[in-house]
Design a protein around this motif. Sequence first.
Motif, short mmCIF file in Angstrom:
data_model
loop_
_atom_site.label_atom_id
_atom_site.label_comp_id
_atom_site.label_asym_id
_atom_site.label_seq_id
_atom_site.Cartn_x
_atom_site.Cartn_y
_atom_site.Cartn_z
N GLY A 43 36.68 75.17 -31.70
CA GLY A 43 36.68 74.80 -33.49
C GLY A 43 35.14 75.95 -34.02
O GLY A 43 34.14 76.33 -33.18
N THR A 44 34.78 76.27 -35.09
CA THR A 44 33.66 77.18 -35.71
C THR A 44 32.52 76.33 -36.00
O THR A 44 31.64 76.77 -35.53
N ALA A 45 32.29 75.52 -36.12
CA ALA A 45 32.04 74.51 -35.69
C ALA A 45 31.02 73.87 -34.12
O ALA A 45 29.60 74.07 -34.19
N GLU A 46 31.73 73.95 -34.09
CA GLU A 46 31.07 73.55 -32.32
C GLU A 46 30.72 74.59 -31.82
O GLU A 46 29.13 74.95 -31.45
N SER A 127 28.18 67.78 -46.09
CA SER A 127 29.34 69.49 -45.66
C SER A 127 30.08 68.05 -44.33
O SER A 127 28.98 68.48 -43.10
N GLN A 128 31.43 68.48 -44.10
CA GLN A 128 31.56 67.77 -42.57
C GLN A 128 30.82 68.87 -41.39
O GLN A 128 30.98 68.88 -40.43
N GLU A 129 31.57 70.21 -41.70
CA GLU A 129 31.45 70.99 -40.62
C GLU A 129 29.85 71.35 -40.42
O GLU A 129 29.50 71.43 -38.80
N VAL A 132 29.41 68.20 -38.05
CA VAL A 132 29.38 68.45 -36.35
C VAL A 132 28.63 69.63 -35.94
O VAL A 132 28.77 69.36 -34.71
N ALA A 133 28.46 70.95 -36.42
CA ALA A 133 27.57 71.56 -36.22
C ALA A 133 26.10 71.05 -35.27
O ALA A 133 25.85 71.31 -34.16
#
Length: 223
Positions: A43-46, A127-129, A132-133
């Motif tokens: 994923g982008t956030a990871e 923000s959820q993203e 996660v980041a």
Amino acid sequence: MKRFIGTKQFYRTLLTIAIPVMIQNAITNFVGLLDNLMVGQLGTAEMSGVAIVNQLIFVFNLSIFGIVSAGSIFGTQFYGKRDYHGMRDAFRFKVIGNAIICLIAMLGLYTFRDFFISLYLHGSPRSQELAVALKSAEEFLLILLFSLPFFACSQAYASSLREMGKTTVPMFASSIAVVTNTLLNFLLIFGLMGFPRLGVVGAGISTIGCSRSGYFHINCTNH
């Protein structure tokens, strides 16, 4: 023209030293790129979290490079004079300097990890993203801290070998490290061949395995 252009033997010796060093540095930088590419599949956030940590570790790598380069200036001169006592002093300086930098980096990154990571994150705290980041970056950083001592020690050994013209040993050590990192990334990030799917945590564990394999190869070859 002879004053500005050296002999064939000079350029042959120069390339013998320069090319393995170039390959080693390229391989070392490829490890960070490999982590970003594989974690990016999650994923982008990871991937953002891992990329942030790699930027912080890059500052640590530059500090280690500064200590090692300073010691290598004298170590090379001592080796040219066959002053092995001076070479030991230069090596000792690199080991002690790297240990101090490593201790400061581990304490600083562990204590202020939220602050350093947050400098790269901008947006709504809800923000959820973003959450996660931040979580991915913290997980990756906490595991990656254990690889710093191995990297610091391997750089001290590798620089001393380069001072003696033994540039192929660090190059092969870096190659082994990248192969180890790639294999462990596939197994631990994606959970292949019965291994658990650890995601970002798996990428951190793979990097530790990469650092340890490179360090032990250089150490065993040196002895």
